[in-house]
Write an enzyme that holds these catalytic residues in place. Structure first.
Site, PDB file in Angstrom:
ATOM      1  N   GLU A  80      25.565  13.924  15.312  1.00  0.00           N
ATOM      2  CA  GLU A  80      24.832  14.751  16.281  1.00  0.00           C
ATOM      3  C   GLU A  80      25.107  14.227  17.678  1.00  0.00           C
ATOM      4  OE1 GLU A  80      20.858  16.851  14.389  1.00  0.00           O
ATOM      5  OE2 GLU A  80      20.640  14.895  15.307  1.00  0.00           O
ATOM      6  N   HIS A  89      20.013  14.427   2.880  1.00  0.00           N
ATOM      7  CA  HIS A  89      21.105  15.390   3.063  1.00  0.00           C
ATOM      8  C   HIS A  89      22.452  14.873   2.519  1.00  0.00           C
ATOM      9  CE1 HIS A  89      18.080  17.241   5.390  1.00  0.00           C
ATOM     10  NE2 HIS A  89      18.367  16.737   6.572  1.00  0.00           N
ATOM     11  N   LYS A 115      10.474  17.448   3.714  1.00  0.00           N
ATOM     12  CA  LYS A 115      10.589  15.996   3.804  1.00  0.00           C
ATOM     13  C   LYS A 115       9.829  15.490   5.028  1.00  0.00           C
ATOM     14  CE  LYS A 115      14.898  15.534   6.346  1.00  0.00           C
ATOM     15  NZ  LYS A 115      14.655  14.794   7.554  1.00  0.00           N
ATOM     16  N   ARG A 127      35.134  14.741   3.422  1.00  0.00           N
ATOM     17  CA  ARG A 127      36.578  14.490   3.551  1.00  0.00           C
ATOM     18  C   ARG A 127      37.038  13.743   2.300  1.00  0.00           C
ATOM     19  NH1 ARG A 127      39.847  14.533   8.343  1.00  0.00           N
ATOM     20  NH2 ARG A 127      38.056  15.343   9.479  1.00  0.00           N
ATOM     21  N   LYS A 140      23.095   9.606  15.394  1.00  0.00           N
ATOM     22  CA  LYS A 140      22.617  10.405  16.540  1.00  0.00           C
ATOM     23  C   LYS A 140      23.364   9.924  17.785  1.00  0.00           C
ATOM     24  CE  LYS A 140      18.673  12.204  14.651  1.00  0.00           C
ATOM     25  NZ  LYS A 140      18.304  13.587  14.797  1.00  0.00           N
ATOM     26  N   ARG A 150      -5.103  23.459  12.610  1.00  0.00           N
ATOM     27  CA  ARG A 150      -6.382  23.074  13.238  1.00  0.00           C
ATOM     28  C   ARG A 150      -6.585  23.778  14.570  1.00  0.00           C
ATOM     29  NH1 ARG A 150      -5.653  16.718  13.118  1.00  0.00           N
ATOM     30  NH2 ARG A 150      -3.790  17.512  14.123  1.00  0.00           N
ATOM     31  N   ALA A 195       7.174  25.126  12.329  1.00  0.00           N
ATOM     32  CA  ALA A 195       6.741  26.514  12.128  1.00  0.00           C
ATOM     33  C   ALA A 195       7.310  27.399  13.230  1.00  0.00           C
ATOM     34  CB  ALA A 195       5.220  26.574  12.118  1.00  0.00           C
ATOM     35  N   ASP A 232      44.804  26.370   5.197  1.00  0.00           N
ATOM     36  CA  ASP A 232      43.602  26.504   6.025  1.00  0.00           C
ATOM     37  C   ASP A 232      42.769  27.729   5.652  1.00  0.00           C
ATOM     38  OD1 ASP A 232      41.782  26.486   8.106  1.00  0.00           O
ATOM     39  OD2 ASP A 232      43.177  27.389   9.527  1.00  0.00           O
TER      40      ASP A 232
HETATM   41  N1  LIG Z   1      40.244  25.397  10.104  1.00  0.00           N
HETATM   42  C1  LIG Z   1      40.057  24.641  11.150  1.00  0.00           C
HETATM   43  O1  LIG Z   1      39.250  24.939  12.011  1.00  0.00           O
HETATM   44  C2  LIG Z   1      40.804  23.374  11.220  1.00  0.00           C
HETATM   45  C3  LIG Z   1      40.557  22.534  12.267  1.00  0.00           C
HETATM   46  N2  LIG Z   1      41.215  21.372  12.376  1.00  0.00           N
HETATM   47  C4  LIG Z   1      40.848  20.531  13.514  1.00  0.00           C
HETATM   48  O2  LIG Z   1      41.868  19.643  13.831  1.00  0.00           O
HETATM   49  C5  LIG Z   1      41.332  18.428  14.331  1.00  0.00           C
HETATM   50  C6  LIG Z   1      41.915  17.239  13.596  1.00  0.00           C
HETATM   51  O3  LIG Z   1      41.711  17.381  12.194  1.00  0.00           O
HETATM   52  P1  LIG Z   1      41.035  16.234  11.336  1.00  0.00           P
HETATM   53  O4  LIG Z   1      40.861  16.695   9.979  1.00  0.00           O
HETATM   54  O5  LIG Z   1      39.837  15.760  12.019  1.00  0.00           O
HETATM   55  O6  LIG Z   1      42.173  15.149  11.271  1.00  0.00           O
HETATM   56  P2  LIG Z   1      42.433  13.757  11.997  1.00  0.00           P
HETATM   57  O7  LIG Z   1      43.311  13.038  11.070  1.00  0.00           O
HETATM   58  O8  LIG Z   1      42.874  13.941  13.374  1.00  0.00           O
HETATM   59  O9  LIG Z   1      41.036  13.029  12.047  1.00  0.00           O
HETATM   60  C7  LIG Z   1      40.347  12.708  10.941  1.00  0.00           C
HETATM   61  C8  LIG Z   1      39.025  12.166  11.333  1.00  0.00           C
HETATM   62  O10 LIG Z   1      39.150  10.765  11.391  1.00  0.00           O
HETATM   63  C9  LIG Z   1      38.144  10.243  12.219  1.00  0.00           C
HETATM   64  N3  LIG Z   1      38.675   9.167  13.040  1.00  0.00           N
HETATM   65  C10 LIG Z   1      39.092   9.182  14.314  1.00  0.00           C
HETATM   66  N4  LIG Z   1      39.459   7.951  14.691  1.00  0.00           N
HETATM   67  C11 LIG Z   1      39.286   7.151  13.641  1.00  0.00           C
HETATM   68  C12 LIG Z   1      39.489   5.783  13.392  1.00  0.00           C
HETATM   69  N5  LIG Z   1      39.941   4.978  14.332  1.00  0.00           N
HETATM   70  N6  LIG Z   1      39.194   5.306  12.186  1.00  0.00           N
HETATM   71  C13 LIG Z   1      38.738   6.105  11.228  1.00  0.00           C
HETATM   72  N7  LIG Z   1      38.512   7.408  11.395  1.00  0.00           N
HETATM   73  C14 LIG Z   1      38.795   7.919  12.585  1.00  0.00           C
HETATM   74  C15 LIG Z   1      37.644  11.369  13.085  1.00  0.00           C
HETATM   75  O11 LIG Z   1      36.335  11.683  12.695  1.00  0.00           O
HETATM   76  P3  LIG Z   1      35.083  10.835  13.156  1.00  0.00           P
HETATM   77  O12 LIG Z   1      35.092  10.719  14.631  1.00  0.00           O
HETATM   78  O13 LIG Z   1      34.006  11.666  12.639  1.00  0.00           O
HETATM   79  O14 LIG Z   1      35.215   9.521  12.526  1.00  0.00           O
HETATM   80  C16 LIG Z   1      38.520  12.546  12.700  1.00  0.00           C
HETATM   81  O15 LIG Z   1      37.778  13.723  12.648  1.00  0.00           O
HETATM   82  C17 LIG Z   1      39.828  18.521  14.150  1.00  0.00           C
HETATM   83  O16 LIG Z   1      39.247  18.853  15.377  1.00  0.00           O
HETATM   84  C18 LIG Z   1      39.676  19.644  13.161  1.00  0.00           C
HETATM   85  O17 LIG Z   1      38.461  20.325  13.307  1.00  0.00           O
HETATM   86  C19 LIG Z   1      42.121  20.966  11.464  1.00  0.00           C
HETATM   87  C20 LIG Z   1      42.432  21.787  10.396  1.00  0.00           C
HETATM   88  C21 LIG Z   1      41.801  23.053  10.189  1.00  0.00           C
HETATM   89  O1  LIG Z   2      16.609  16.954   8.626  1.00  0.00           O
HETATM   90  C1  LIG Z   2      17.104  16.785   9.731  1.00  0.00           C
HETATM   91  O2  LIG Z   2      18.184  17.521  10.087  1.00  0.00           O
HETATM   92  C2  LIG Z   2      18.473  17.752  11.448  1.00  0.00           C
HETATM   93  C3  LIG Z   2      19.880  18.319  11.491  1.00  0.00           C
HETATM   94  O3  LIG Z   2      19.915  19.555  10.855  1.00  0.00           O
HETATM   95  P1  LIG Z   2      21.073  20.585  11.183  1.00  0.00           P
HETATM   96  O4  LIG Z   2      20.836  21.691  10.235  1.00  0.00           O
HETATM   97  O5  LIG Z   2      20.899  20.970  12.628  1.00  0.00           O
HETATM   98  O6  LIG Z   2      22.350  19.879  10.970  1.00  0.00           O
HETATM   99  C4  LIG Z   2      18.340  16.487  12.262  1.00  0.00           C
HETATM  100  O7  LIG Z   2      18.485  16.779  13.640  1.00  0.00           O
HETATM  101  C5  LIG Z   2      16.967  15.878  12.039  1.00  0.00           C
HETATM  102  O8  LIG Z   2      16.879  14.630  12.711  1.00  0.00           O
HETATM  103  C6  LIG Z   2      16.715  15.659  10.575  1.00  0.00           C
HETATM  104  O9  LIG Z   2      15.355  15.315  10.370  1.00  0.00           O
END
Ligand SMILES: NC(=O)C1=CN([C@@H]2O[C@H](COP(=O)(O)OP(=O)(O)OC[C@H]3O[C@@H](n4cnc5c(N)ncnc54)[C@H](OP(=O)(O)O)[C@@H]3O)[C@@H](O)[C@H]2O)C=CC1
Ligand SMILES: O=C1O[C@H](COP(=O)(O)O)[C@@H](O)[C@H](O)[C@H]1O
Length: 550
Positions: free
Chosen positions: A270, A294, A202, A401, A391, A105, A77, A453
């Site tokens: 997070e 979610h 929830k 993706r 977390k 309460r 709240a 983009d």
């Molecule tokens: N409009 C915009 O703002 C744009 C921003 N970008 C930025 O460019 C950066 C790179 O782009 P992104 O699309 O992430 O491309 P990448 O190919 O660099 O990464 C893809 C995702 O793969 C995950 N990854 C990393 N290591 C591994 C692994 N060993 N095995 C499997 N998955 C892996 C990571 O996410 P995770 O750690 O979650 O697994 C990562 O985000 C990002 O910071 C992105 O935000 C790119 C394009 C447009």
């Molecule tokens: O429902 C929940 O969501 C939050 C994350 O929400 P966001 O809008 O900040 O992405 C999460 O922290 C919490 O643990 C979960 O109960």
């Protein structure tokens, strides 16, 4: 003039609906006509909207509403509901005669409530008068959750506002849901032609059985159209955008299937741990906290067939169909993790989940999970939907993706051509980008990874992006259930996850440790690789500002 007219119509549709609820089309049309005339006289949009509201309400169609916050002394709240109501009030989006009653309460005054909420309300200096107006419309009633007599008092407070529609927002722990809803039904329902709506937060149960019990309890008391089950991810801009992206663009529908898509990853990350909420969290774990609701909701919007219309029931029917096609996950497609402290980290990062004093000793509750689901229908058979959440990870991020299959019959030197990826970044900084191959500019004949983009921050500069709760609470006023969870969706969601949850409860698998601030267990990446998600690490993002600077 036309552009201005379009803006007005858009604004009229998106921002000004609640005050006009109940008005007939003729009145709305005359209000709109009057407003467009004003536009030619260079009256500001706020003035136009104010005039439109006044016009309609003047004719007696402004209905009174009472918004009751149950659990008004609590965290939700204070941090979310009161601030959201304030923003909606401040922006003139609520019906004119809306009153707010806090109920809990703890014996509090409205001044106490105001003081508690203020740090979360983002009030500007210029808004202090408006804030006073808001709190003047507030009242607080202290009472228990299980005594009908106390709800009689609450009802009296509501009745003092006159004949009104009523919204009851359950910002409460599940342990008191039943008692509270029974009491609302017994003594607090609206009378005559006025409606009552119940907003439920929830957790909606802990597994299929307990959720069914809760659903049966609620459906015995209220009609489905009176129940608004909140999943706040459905209120996020990019989650709401999924339908438009998919069904408003010719380019996506022909390729949105198993022939073209290799895998889909839906992630939530997070960068902080349980932050003293360990007691609550431990009972639920990351699967119930984030994945079953979610992430699964996002999955349904990504995978569902095109609904016949944008009506709530048509959309929710399609979502249920997708869920019905998903069997519970195979345990070999699951990775569970729990964070441990980082000895080199700072502050909270030094502490692992088990170091939280509110977490039971030796708890095996997962704080990280990767689960691969399959949608067994003609469109998706065999395509892994990889759901991943955790977390205490390295960043805050929620995204979808979509990774496309390899190009067939590749003619370029081996390894040059990478898979296309469509990324929908829900947060932070909303964006949609398609990673694609392009010729390296200039004399080179090589190809390289680039992107199309759509970054919201630059494309929609200055557009106010409302908080998820703002959209959803406004939907409740308007009676729109599109972004709320129907009982059969809930049933299917629990059907999918209950076997895994019971496996954890009875077989007690030990989660894999991962370090606070890392990307999670390496076993998760291995599972993703096995599930046809390819990470090459070769993509380099050059933001527009970086490119311009060169
Ligand atoms: N409009 C915009 O703002 C744009 C921003 N970008 C930025 O460019 C950066 C790179 O782009 P992104 O699309 O992430 O491309 P990448 O190919 O660099 O990464 C893809 C995702 O793969 C995950 N990854 C990393 N290591 C591994 C692994 N060993 N095995 C499997 N998955 C892996 C990571 O996410 P995770 O750690 O979650 O697994 C990562 O985000 C990002 O910071 C992105 O935000 C790119 C394009 C447009
Ligand atoms: O429902 C929940 O969501 C939050 C994350 O929400 P966001 O809008 O900040 O992405 C999460 O922290 C919490 O643990 C979960 O109960």
């Amino acid at each position: 003039m036309y552009k201005k007219y379009d803006i007005l119509v858009e604004d009229f549709r998106s921002r000004a609906r609640p005050p006009f609820e109940g008005s007939n089309p003729g009145q709305l049309l005359s209000a709109l006509k009057m407003a467009t005339e004003d536009l030619t006289k260079h009256v500001s949009m706020e003035e136009v909207l104010a005039k439109m509201r006044g016009e309609v309400e003047h004719e007696g169609h402004g209905e009174s509403h009472v918004f009751v916050i149950l659990g008004a002394s609590g965290d939700l709240a204070k941090k979310k509901i009161y601030p959201t109501l304030w923003w909606l009030f401040r922006d003139g989006l609520l019906p004119h005669k809306t009153y707010f009653i806090g109920y809990a309460r703890t014996k509090l005054t409205v001044e106490n409530v105001q003081k508690n909420c203020l740090p979360y309300m983002k009030v500007k200096d210029s808004e202090t008068e408006k804030l006073k107006e808001f709190f003047k419309l507030n009242e607080y009633v202290a009472g228990s959750y299980d005594k009908t007599q106390d709800f009689v008092q609450l009802n009296k407070a509501i009745e003092q506002k006159g004949s009104a529609n009523r919204i009851f927002y359950m910002a409460l722990p599940p342990s008191v849901f039943e008692a509270v809803t029974l009491n609302i039904k017994a003594v607090c329902m609206s009378k005559g032609d006025k409606w009552t709506r119940i907003v439920v937060e929830k957790p909606f149960g802990k597994d299929l059985e307990s959720s069914n019990q809760l659903s049966q309890h609620l459906s015995a008391l209220f009609k489905e159209e009176e129940l608004y089950r909140i999943d706040h991810y459905l209120g996020k801009e990019m989650v709401q955008n999924l339908m438009v992206l998919r069904f408003g663009n010719r380019i996506f529908s022909p390729i949105w299937n198993r022939e073209n898509i290799a895998s889909i990853v839906i992630s939530f990350k997070e960068p902080f741990g349980t932050q003293g909420r360990g007691g609550y969290f431990d009972e639920f774990g990351i699967l119930r906290d984030v994945m079953q609701n979610h992430l699964l909701q996002i999955l349904t919007l990504v995978a569902m067939e095109k609904p016949p219309s944008t009506h709530a029931e048509d959309i929710r029917n399609e979502k249920v169909k997708v869920l019905k096609s998903i069997p519970p996950p195979d345990i070999k497609n699951v990775v569970l993790g729990q964070y441990v402290g980082d000895p080199n980290g700072e502050g909270e990062a030094k502490l692992g989940y088990l170091d939280d004093p509110t977490v039971p000793k030796g708890s095996i509750t997962p704080t990280f999970a990767t689960v691969v689901l399959f949608v067994k229908n003609e469109r998706w058979d065999g395509v892994p939907f990889i759901l991943r959440c955790g977390k205490a990870l390295n960043e805050r991020k929620a995204e979808v993706r979509v990774q496309f299959r390899d190009v067939a019959g590749d003619i370029f030197p081996s390894g040059e051509v990478k898979r296309n990826e469509l990324v929908i970044r829900v947060q932070p900084s909303e964006a949609i980008y398609m990673k694609m191959m392009a010729k390296t500019p200039g004399m080179s004949i090589n190809c390289e990874e680039s992107e199309l983009d759509l970054t919201y921050g630059s494309r929609y500069r200055g557009v106010n992006m409302p908080d998820a709760y703002e959209r959803l609470i406004l939907d409740v006023f308007m009676g729109s259930q599109i972004h709320f969870v129907r009982s059969d969706e809930l049933y299917e969601a629990w059907r999918i996850f209950t076997p895994l949850l019971h496996h954890i409860e009875y077989n007690k698998p030990k989660p894999i440790e991962y370090v606070y601030g890392s990307r999670g267990p390496k076993e998760s990446d291995e599972l993703m690789l096995k599930s046809d998600f390819r990470y090459t690490g070769s993509y380099i993002w050059k933001s527009t500002s970086m490119a311009l600077a060169q």
